[in-house]
Design an enzyme around this catalytic site. Structure first.
Site, mmCIF file in Angstrom:
data_model
loop_
_atom_site.group_PDB
_atom_site.id
_atom_site.type_symbol
_atom_site.label_atom_id
_atom_site.label_comp_id
_atom_site.label_asym_id
_atom_site.label_seq_id
_atom_site.Cartn_x
_atom_site.Cartn_y
_atom_site.Cartn_z
ATOM 1 N N GLN A 199 0.885 -1.309 0.147
ATOM 2 C CA GLN A 199 -0.027 0.210 -0.019
ATOM 3 C C GLN A 199 0.871 1.156 -0.011
ATOM 4 O OE1 GLN A 199 -2.326 -1.129 3.513
ATOM 5 N NE2 GLN A 199 -0.238 -1.519 4.516
ATOM 6 N N TYR B 65 -11.213 5.932 18.701
ATOM 7 C CA TYR B 65 -11.280 4.333 18.098
ATOM 8 C C TYR B 65 -10.443 3.367 18.672
ATOM 9 C CZ TYR B 65 -10.012 1.046 14.400
ATOM 10 O OH TYR B 65 -9.802 -0.035 13.855
ATOM 11 N N ASP C 268 -0.100 -12.255 6.702
ATOM 12 C CA ASP C 268 -1.388 -12.036 6.424
ATOM 13 C C ASP C 268 -2.377 -12.501 7.821
ATOM 14 O OD1 ASP C 268 -3.952 -11.674 5.356
ATOM 15 O OD2 ASP C 268 -3.703 -13.419 3.756
ATOM 16 N N GLY C 269 -3.436 -11.749 8.128
ATOM 17 C CA GLY C 269 -4.041 -12.140 9.316
ATOM 18 C C GLY C 269 -4.817 -13.578 9.052
ATOM 19 N N ASP D 66 -8.080 -4.916 13.686
ATOM 20 C CA ASP D 66 -7.877 -3.580 13.458
ATOM 21 C C ASP D 66 -7.431 -3.103 12.025
ATOM 22 O OD1 ASP D 66 -7.500 -0.828 13.532
ATOM 23 O OD2 ASP D 66 -5.450 -0.943 14.816
ATOM 24 N N SER E 122 -7.400 -2.103 7.743
ATOM 25 C CA SER E 122 -7.929 -1.289 6.763
ATOM 26 C C SER E 122 -9.207 -1.409 6.385
ATOM 27 C CB SER E 122 -6.811 -0.801 5.941
ATOM 28 O OG SER E 122 -5.764 -1.953 5.680
ATOM 29 N N ASP E 123 -9.581 -0.757 5.413
ATOM 30 C CA ASP E 123 -10.987 -0.895 4.769
ATOM 31 C C ASP E 123 -10.920 -2.318 3.776
ATOM 32 O OD1 ASP E 123 -12.582 1.262 6.176
ATOM 33 O OD2 ASP E 123 -11.075 2.691 4.997
ATOM 34 N N TYR F 20 -12.656 10.227 10.724
ATOM 35 C CA TYR F 20 -13.245 9.218 9.670
ATOM 36 C C TYR F 20 -14.274 9.787 8.884
ATOM 37 C CZ TYR F 20 -10.011 5.666 12.077
ATOM 38 O OH TYR F 20 -9.066 5.116 12.459
HETATM 39 N N1 SAM Z 1 -7.724 2.327 12.425
HETATM 40 C C1 SAM Z 1 -7.570 2.255 11.079
HETATM 41 C C2 SAM Z 1 -8.786 2.428 10.378
HETATM 42 O O1 SAM Z 1 -9.772 1.724 10.229
HETATM 43 O O2 SAM Z 1 -8.673 3.740 9.760
HETATM 44 C C3 SAM Z 1 -6.841 1.006 10.918
HETATM 45 C C4 SAM Z 1 -5.108 1.082 11.010
HETATM 46 S S1 SAM Z 1 -4.303 -0.043 10.947
HETATM 47 C C5 SAM Z 1 -2.816 0.875 10.678
HETATM 48 C C6 SAM Z 1 -4.593 -1.025 9.542
HETATM 49 C C7 SAM Z 1 -3.642 -2.110 9.321
HETATM 50 O O3 SAM Z 1 -4.130 -3.295 8.895
HETATM 51 C C8 SAM Z 1 -2.513 -1.636 8.547
HETATM 52 O O4 SAM Z 1 -1.313 -1.452 9.265
HETATM 53 C C9 SAM Z 1 -2.534 -2.675 7.410
HETATM 54 O O5 SAM Z 1 -0.938 -3.103 7.060
HETATM 55 C C10 SAM Z 1 -3.195 -4.028 8.185
HETATM 56 N N2 SAM Z 1 -3.645 -4.857 7.245
HETATM 57 C C11 SAM Z 1 -4.255 -4.919 6.032
HETATM 58 N N3 SAM Z 1 -4.760 -6.055 5.727
HETATM 59 C C12 SAM Z 1 -4.221 -7.017 6.386
HETATM 60 C C13 SAM Z 1 -4.243 -8.462 6.592
HETATM 61 N N4 SAM Z 1 -4.755 -9.052 5.286
HETATM 62 N N5 SAM Z 1 -3.542 -8.980 7.554
HETATM 63 C C14 SAM Z 1 -2.870 -8.275 8.531
HETATM 64 N N6 SAM Z 1 -2.842 -6.820 8.520
HETATM 65 C C15 SAM Z 1 -3.535 -6.230 7.307
#
Ligand code: SAM
Length: 289
Positions: free
Chosen positions: A38, A68, A144-145, A162, A164-165, A230
């Site tokens: 990203q 949040y 990857d989660g 937690d 991203s979208d 947000y």
């Molecule tokens: N509070 C935030 C929001 O909703 O705007 C979320 C913030 S947090 C930094 C989001 C994190 O999710 C990022 O660091 C991103 O790298 C991580 N992420 C995205 N997809 C993921 C996945 N498949 N597995 C693990 N982490 C993931």
């Protein structure tokens, strides 16, 4: 379209929130890179402290991140009688880890974020958030989660997603299969909370994520909090429990004012916990349709 114009960052994302964009006046761009997953941008704003953006979407600002991070952490933690072992999926900025490690019952925290560059950049530029990443009780795994959960069963008391979208690397974390994996990774009595978007701009997305949770967990619900930076000033969380008796709207752990001061909480208390589950009628109707 250019997201940075005349010293302002604008959150232009026609897919997730068409026709509307929040803007922040930027004093300085501190960091900008394209990682393997990203675009990562950190700016210093005139009014909201430093801010982190991923793929042009605001993830947090120092001014309002506590709403949040406290709510996505304490809504599930205070709904579990003894949350000892906690998994955070995503959360690479460290804000959730910072909060989870303050809870007196939490003994072990694992954080799985797909992007090591988010972790490193936040350690460098956002120390107020990333202090959670330096806590020796937090085991950080880069991966990857979804894949991580595929290999872990019956381990966690609470899992907080937690992410991203749903456009980009987090897409799979909003699907039915992910909720099945979450269920399998929990210990008996376990529960989950996931970032789930806002009903004002993404009601369909909120409802589909809620339906995935409801199909898998005997108890599923949705809660909201206000985060001024947000989209629409609001964000929601999907919560699910393996225990039929769980009433998320009534915390089983209530912190005194003294506890809340000691933990340096600025937003969460038991009153706002209960209030988070009071939903507008159009949201209730859509969730129950
Ligand atoms: N509070 C935030 C929001 O909703 O705007 C979320 C913030 S947090 C930094 C989001 C994190 O999710 C990022 O660091 C991103 O790298 C991580 N992420 C995205 N997809 C993921 C996945 N498949 N597995 C693990 N982490 C993931």
């Amino acid at each position: 379209m250019n997201a940075m114009k005349l010293g302002w960052f604008s959150e232009l994302n026609s897919e997730l929130w068409p026709g509307v964009a929040l803007s922040l006046e930027v004093e300085e761009v501190l960091h900008s890179e394209r990682s393997s997953f990203q675009d990562i941008l950190v700016v210093k704003t005139f009014t909201h402290g430093k801010a982190l953006m991923l793929d042009g979407v605001i993830q947090c600002t120092e001014k309002d991140e506590m709403s949040y991070h406290e709510m996505i952490s304490y809504l599930p933690l205070c709904s579990h009688p003894k949350p000892k072992n906690v998994l955070i999926v995503g959360g690479g900025d460290g804000g959730v880890a910072r909060e989870v490690t303050k809870h007196p019952d939490v003994e072990r925290v694992t954080l799985v974020d797909i992007d090591d560059r988010v972790i490193e950049v936040c350690k460098q530029y956002l120390p107020r958030l990333s202090l959670g990443l330096n806590n020796p009780y937090v085991n950080i795994i880069v991966g990857d989660g979804f894949e991580f959960l595929n290999h872990h069963q019956g381990e966690f008391d609470v899992i907080i997603t937690d992410s991203s979208d749903p456009i980009g690397p987090a897409e799979n974390l909003f699907k039915h299969a992910y909720y099945q994996l979450l269920k399998s990774a929990l210990k008996p009595g376990g529960l989950i909370a996931s970032q789930a978007g806002t009903a004002w701009s993404n009601l369909d997305q909120v409802c589909s994520t809620f339906q995935h949770c409801k199909a898998v967990f005997p108890v599923a619900t949705y809660a909201v909090t206000s985060v001024p930076t947000y989209p629409t000033g609001q964000i929601g969380f999907i919560l699910g429990s393996l225990t039929e008796q769980t009433n998320f709207a009534e915390p089983v752990k209530v912190f005194s004012d003294k506890d809340l001061d000691r933990m340096s909480l600025m937003y969460y208390n038991d009153k706002i916990h209960r209030a988070a589950f009071a939903l507008p009628r159009f949201v209730e109707k859509a969730l129950n349709a």
